[in-house]
Design a protein around this motif. Structure first.
Motif, short mmCIF file in Angstrom:
data_model
loop_
_atom_site.label_atom_id
_atom_site.label_comp_id
_atom_site.label_asym_id
_atom_site.label_seq_id
_atom_site.Cartn_x
_atom_site.Cartn_y
_atom_site.Cartn_z
N MET A 32 99.36 103.54 7.33
CA MET A 32 99.56 104.01 5.93
C MET A 32 99.17 105.24 5.51
O MET A 32 99.35 106.08 4.64
CB MET A 32 99.53 103.00 5.01
CG MET A 32 100.79 101.77 4.93
SD MET A 32 102.34 102.66 4.80
CE MET A 32 102.26 103.45 3.40
N ASN A 33 97.78 105.37 6.32
CA ASN A 33 96.78 106.59 5.87
C ASN A 33 97.43 107.83 6.36
O ASN A 33 97.58 108.87 5.75
CB ASN A 33 95.68 106.52 6.41
CG ASN A 33 94.72 105.32 5.64
OD1 ASN A 33 94.75 105.38 4.63
ND2 ASN A 33 94.09 104.36 6.56
N ARG A 34 98.09 107.82 7.36
CA ARG A 34 99.14 108.79 8.04
C ARG A 34 100.25 109.30 7.24
O ARG A 34 100.61 110.25 6.99
CB ARG A 34 99.32 108.80 9.57
CG ARG A 34 98.07 108.52 10.37
CD ARG A 34 98.45 108.10 11.88
NE ARG A 34 99.25 109.10 12.43
CZ ARG A 34 98.91 109.97 13.26
NH1 ARG A 34 97.48 110.23 13.25
NH2 ARG A 34 99.65 110.68 13.85
N ALA B 116 93.56 111.24 19.67
CA ALA B 116 94.37 110.11 20.13
C ALA B 116 95.62 110.84 21.08
O ALA B 116 96.12 110.28 22.11
CB ALA B 116 95.10 109.28 19.13
N HIS B 117 96.08 112.19 20.83
CA HIS B 117 97.07 113.15 21.46
C HIS B 117 96.74 113.44 22.97
O HIS B 117 95.53 113.53 22.93
CB HIS B 117 97.64 114.16 20.61
CG HIS B 117 98.32 113.40 19.42
ND1 HIS B 117 99.15 114.25 18.73
CD2 HIS B 117 98.43 112.41 18.54
CE1 HIS B 117 99.57 113.66 17.41
NE2 HIS B 117 99.08 112.32 17.43
N GLU B 118 97.50 113.72 23.70
CA GLU B 118 97.35 114.34 25.13
C GLU B 118 98.00 115.92 24.78
O GLU B 118 98.69 116.04 24.07
CB GLU B 118 97.99 113.67 26.07
CG GLU B 118 97.12 112.70 26.65
CD GLU B 118 98.09 112.33 28.15
OE1 GLU B 118 97.61 113.14 29.16
OE2 GLU B 118 98.67 111.29 28.16
N THR C 2 109.15 105.84 16.50
CA THR C 2 109.10 107.41 16.05
C THR C 2 108.13 108.05 16.61
O THR C 2 107.11 107.55 17.03
CB THR C 2 109.08 107.56 14.26
OG1 THR C 2 108.19 106.83 13.72
CG2 THR C 2 110.80 106.92 13.80
N ASP C 3 108.00 109.43 16.45
CA ASP C 3 107.16 110.27 16.99
C ASP C 3 105.57 109.82 16.65
O ASP C 3 105.31 109.18 15.40
CB ASP C 3 107.49 111.57 16.53
CG ASP C 3 108.36 112.26 17.58
OD1 ASP C 3 109.01 111.58 18.31
OD2 ASP C 3 108.88 113.11 16.93
N LEU C 4 104.47 110.11 17.02
CA LEU C 4 103.10 109.68 16.88
C LEU C 4 102.40 110.80 15.91
O LEU C 4 101.42 110.33 15.90
CB LEU C 4 102.51 109.71 18.30
CG LEU C 4 102.40 110.90 18.96
CD1 LEU C 4 101.17 110.76 19.97
CD2 LEU C 4 103.40 111.34 19.76
N ASP C 5 103.18 111.85 15.28
CA ASP C 5 102.34 112.66 14.58
C ASP C 5 102.78 111.91 13.02
O ASP C 5 103.28 110.84 12.95
CB ASP C 5 102.71 113.78 14.52
CG ASP C 5 104.34 114.14 14.47
OD1 ASP C 5 104.98 113.24 14.12
OD2 ASP C 5 105.02 115.47 14.50
N ARG C 6 102.04 112.66 11.94
CA ARG C 6 102.21 112.13 10.86
C ARG C 6 103.79 111.94 10.22
O ARG C 6 104.12 111.03 9.42
CB ARG C 6 101.52 113.19 9.50
CG ARG C 6 99.74 112.98 9.69
CD ARG C 6 99.29 113.97 8.90
NE ARG C 6 97.75 114.37 9.16
CZ ARG C 6 97.31 115.39 8.85
NH1 ARG C 6 98.04 116.28 8.15
NH2 ARG C 6 95.99 115.45 9.14
N GLU C 7 104.63 112.92 10.71
CA GLU C 7 105.85 113.05 10.31
C GLU C 7 106.53 111.89 10.77
O GLU C 7 107.51 111.25 10.02
CB GLU C 7 106.65 114.25 10.68
CG GLU C 7 107.73 114.80 9.93
CD GLU C 7 107.44 115.29 8.71
OE1 GLU C 7 108.37 115.38 7.64
OE2 GLU C 7 106.12 115.74 8.34
N GLY C 8 106.14 111.59 12.25
CA GLY C 8 107.04 110.29 12.79
C GLY C 8 106.50 109.06 12.32
O GLY C 8 107.18 108.12 11.89
N GLU C 9 105.12 108.85 11.63
CA GLU C 9 104.62 107.82 10.92
C GLU C 9 105.51 107.66 9.55
O GLU C 9 105.84 106.52 9.03
CB GLU C 9 103.05 107.83 10.59
CG GLU C 9 102.49 106.75 10.46
CD GLU C 9 102.37 105.89 12.07
OE1 GLU C 9 102.27 104.79 11.87
OE2 GLU C 9 102.13 106.59 12.80
N ALA C 10 105.60 108.79 8.93
CA ALA C 10 106.40 108.65 7.51
C ALA C 10 107.79 108.50 7.79
O ALA C 10 108.20 107.55 7.16
CB ALA C 10 106.34 110.20 6.85
#
Length: 855
Positions: A153-155, A358-360, A104-112
């Motif tokens: 899990m922190n994200r 970490a993002h571009e 999934t995407d590399l932001d917090r929403e994707g992590e969730a």
């Protein structure tokens, strides 16, 4: 048997990734979130003899929210409706594979989303592997699968903390607002701050008093017969301030007989550095400025470009560029523009504090792709890609080099000045063209040159307030104040537009009265909720949770403790310091139906007069209302100059500018902008027939009755006086009245695919469309095929016959469908192949169909 399962959010993303992974992998899409908090709407909780938070009432609130802030933030997640089939399929495949990659995407929403997928699929947790990539290319995918990890899990906790806070604010404050102000209102932890920004700008504009000032320019002719325009800027070494025409004329008298010589000339070589690559906020702003796209549209198109593998991830606030990308673009610049445009070392752009390192930045994945084939993406996507491509290439080019020339004349203690720029080297402007002030006439102008007066050019000017926000400038303001994050800007703007707290005219945001009342009460009772600094600090705390620097439950506990204290106070009666009620201000105007007094009332639909008899028992209740027409809404100043010259009326109590409305042809009402806290109003009698001409002339095309002007949540419209008819006509932004709507036409022979219903042809703001006849039970809609309209042409009104006569197929045999051009407000036809536009289209011009084939 497959050895590995890869799960992404989007079917398009799954299709693109599948091209780069071998047969050992099966790629599936979750189609977004699979699980979330309960979707129960917040309910108005009845007050009992005990306090609001007695046990049974507290339990009801917890059930509604799906979270328990009183017991360690226990949460109850539920599978989203319609996702059961997807989850079962994923579970079945997961049981047969050795590894499950959560891509999934590399932001917090994707992590969730990755964490929720792991939870609902279940089984051996060691099988789950987290994989992230910034772009969907073969190079990036292969690299990502070589550097896998685990769910952070922190994200996930940071995403949950944001979600929980938003849920608490929405579910606890909304019922209070319904009780105190009006039904339909809601508050948001970040959205309310955005509304505050707009309402405060509205107050600034409304109470701004314009002041007159003048500038004096002098047009000179040089000895070489060249025209030079100079401004009188100083007197006795102080900046010259001219207040009126009299002062200007005095200076002209002093200067007109003087001799003028160039007393100073300065040249300076300057460099203009290239702009940084796009991040989410700057992409949204540039897209609005150069392409006219809304924030929501920009993010939608960027999402498609990312999923198809054309650009890197589009939700970022980092200016970082990978070494791989820089190497590729530098090689491209050298080959296509020459070594002169390539800096010795790459241009590095520093990130802001709290950015996602970490993002571009947003950039093309392959710099060699300068244009996208229209068969793959639509024209708007191509425009956005070109904007991103240009910005990325320009950011790694040399600075623009130019010469700045300043010419001064000093005479009789007055200083006159002019300036201009001359480009010496294009640099990055080779790609990103910029407007330049080039005055070649200054090149030959030397110290001691005699200048001859051609004419004086006095200019009358008036001070102006800060401009109203548009979507781009609001994003910039949110970013400046540290409110929201790249992934939330589009959602924030969409929500506040839909709620009715502001209206949009000519791409500018105007705060509504109900929005102003809402913010006034929230500022009084929930100071933290609409405080800029508090909201920005909360964003920083969410970042700290993501970085494992602070406990997420500790942040939530502190937030809820302070929020609960303010909430308890706000619930109290106004006389005890609670939130003020949105009272009705009684006037001396009598109701036409029952002769009781009419009152000024504000709701989501606007400001109107309501009969005071509305609150009586049902059999005696009077529901009569009178719509008030805002003079600002109708831009009456442009229609009648007498309004332009009227001084702004101020409230005698608050000393604030009053809002003015028309009641009818003979009455105008002024209401304090601080209402309903301030109850001052004035009635003015006059002749206002000209503003009601359109309503007098408009008749219902269905029943021939009069149509009355109304103001609703989405703007001004006319409604038929016949209550059984309910016909309406919208007033367009340009002041014109929309054409009569098409009455629904049954097409019983054309069946729906998602239910047993059949289609009816309807007409909306985006032209004609098919909709299920069982709406709203079935909400299936689609565009009609031309061949369908041709087959049932006898059912259509004559004004739509031209659509039935349009080309039915393109050159390759693909069927043509009816589309709508929002920019030019017209119907046209286009063809699709495999659910994608082919680039073929046809337009009805001068009574005939013209084919356009863009390939």
């Amino acid at each position: 048997m497959y050895k590995s399962l890869v799960i992404v959010e989007s079917p398009v993303k799954a299709k693109t990734i599948n091209q780069y992974l071998g047969d050992k992998y099966i790629v599936k899409s979750s189609i977004g979130h699979v699980r979330d908090l309960l979707k129960n709407q917040p309910k108005k909780i009845k007050k009992t003899k005990n306090s609001f938070f007695e046990h049974h009432e507290k339990k009801l609130l917890i059930q509604q929210m799906g979270i328990n802030p009183y017991e360690n933030w226990n949460v109850e997640y539920h599978i989203l409706p319609g996702k059961e089939k997807i989850i079962n399929e994923l579970k079945n495949i997961a049981n047969k594979v050795d590894h499950i990659y959560l891509a999934t995407d590399l932001d917090r929403e994707g992590e969730a989303i990755a964490w929720h997928l792991k939870e609902v699929i279940g089984g051996d947790s060691s099988k789950f592997i987290r994989v992230v990539f910034n772009e969907i290319t073969k190079h990036s995918i292969e690299k990502a699968f070589q550097n896998t990890g685990q769910i952070n899990m922190n994200r996930v906790y940071a995403q949950q903390a944001r979600r929980f806070m938003d849920r608490i604010v929405g579910y606890m404050i909304s019922p209070l607002l319904w009780k105190k102000i009006c039904r339909g209102l809601s508050a948001g932890r970040v959205q309310s701050v955005a509304v505050r920004i707009i309402t405060e700008r509205e107050d600034e504009i409304k109470n701004f008093i314009s002041k007159e000032y003048w500038k004096l320019n002098v047009s000179f002719i040089s000895f070489e017969k060249k025209n030079i325009l100079m401004e009188v800027t100083h007197y006795k070494n102080k900046i010259l301030t001219l207040h009126d025409e009299k002062e200007v004329n005095l200076i002209i008298e002093k200067l007109k007989n003087q001799s003028f010589f160039v007393t100073d000339r300065k040249e300076k070589i300057l460099y203009r550095k290239p702009p940084a690559p796009f991040i989410t906020s700057t992409l949204q702003q540039a897209s609005s400025l150069h392409l006219g796209f809304s924030v929501k549209k920009t993010m939608f198109l960027a999402q498609k470009l990312y999923e198809e593998g054309y650009i890197t991830y589009m939700r970022t606030d980092s200016f970082f560029l990978s070494d791989y990308a820089i190497k590729k673009v530098r090689s491209y610049i050298k080959n296509y523009y020459g070594i002169n445009f390539l800096p010795e070392t790459p241009n590095i752009y520093l990130n802001k504090k709290n950015s996602q390192e970490a993002h571009e930045a947003i950039r093309p994945t392959d710099i060699e792709i300068t244009d996208i084939n229209q068969n793959k993406m639509n024209s708007d996507s191509i425009k956005l890609y070109k904007l991103i491509w240009n910005q990325f290439v320009a950011c790694q080019m040399k600075p623009e080099k130019y010469k700045s020339i300043i010419i001064k004349v000093i005479v009789d203690k007055f200083k006159l000045k002019t300036s201009g720029n001359m480009m010496l080297f294009e640099g990055w402007t080779k790609i990103l063209k910029t407007q330049k002030s080039i005055q070649n006439r200054l090149l030959d102008c030397k110290i001691g040159d005699n200048l001859f007066i051609e004419k004086f050019l006095p200019i009358q000017m008036f001070t102006k307030p800060s401009p109203r926000f548009n979507e781009a400038s609001l994003v910039r303001e949110l970013e400046k104040k540290g409110i929201g994050r790249p992934s939330t800007y589009a959602n924030i703007i969409t929500r506040i537009k839909d709620k009715g707290y502001l209206k949009v005219e000519k791409n500018k945001f105007y705060a509504t009265k109900i929005g102003a009342i809402l913010i006034t009460q929230l500022k009084k009772c929930f100071t933290d909720l609409v405080d800029y600094d508090f909201t920005a600090r909360m964003e920083q705390k969410l970042d700290q949770i993501s970085d494992n620097k602070i406990s997420w439950k500790k942040v939530l506990d502190m937030f809820f403790k302070n929020f609960l204290k303010q909430f308890e106070q706000a619930k109290k009666p106004p006389e005890n310091g609670g939130m003020a009620n949105n009272i009705t201000i009684l006037t001396n105007i009598n109701c036409d139906n029952c002769n009781k007094k009419m009152g000024i009332k504000t709701a989501i639909t606007g400001v109107f007069l309501s009969c005071s008899g509305y609150n009586l028992k049902s059999e005696e209740r009077c529901k009569h209302t009178i719509n008030l027409i805002s003079l600002n809404d109708f831009n009456l100043a442009k229609k009648n100059d007498c309004f332009k010259k009227e001084p702004k009326r101020k409230c005698e109590k608050c000393n604030l500018i009053m809002d003015d409305y028309l009641i009818n042809e003979n009455l105008k009402i002024y209401i304090c902008c601080n209402s309903p806290i301030c109850t001052i109003y004035y009635i003015e009698k006059g002749k206002f027939e000209s503003f009601f001409n359109s309503s007098k002339k408009l008749y219902c095309e269905k029943c021939q009755n009069n149509m009355l002007l109304k103001i609703g949540k989405f703007g001004k419209f006319f409604m038929c006086v016949n209550k059984t008819c309910k016909n309406t006509r919208k007033i367009l932004p340009n002041g014109e009245i929309s054409k009569p709507k098409l009455a629904p036409i049954p097409f019983p022979n054309i069946l729906c695919t998602k239910s047993d219903a059949w289609f009816v042809l309807r007409e909306g703001i985006s032209g004609i469309f098919f909709a299920a006849h069982t709406f709203p039970r079935s909400k299936e809609t689609r565009s009609p095929y031309v061949e369908e309209l041709f087959q049932f042409k006898h059912l259509l009104p004559e004004r739509l016959h031209y659509l039935a006569d349009a080309p039915k197929i393109d050159e390759e045999g693909n069927k043509a469908i009816v589309c709508f051009d929002k920019l030019n407000k017209r119907q046209y036809v286009a063809s699709k192949k495999e659910n994608k536009f082919t680039g073929w289209s046809a337009f009805f011009i001068k009574n005939k169909w013209i084919i356009s084939n863009k390939t």
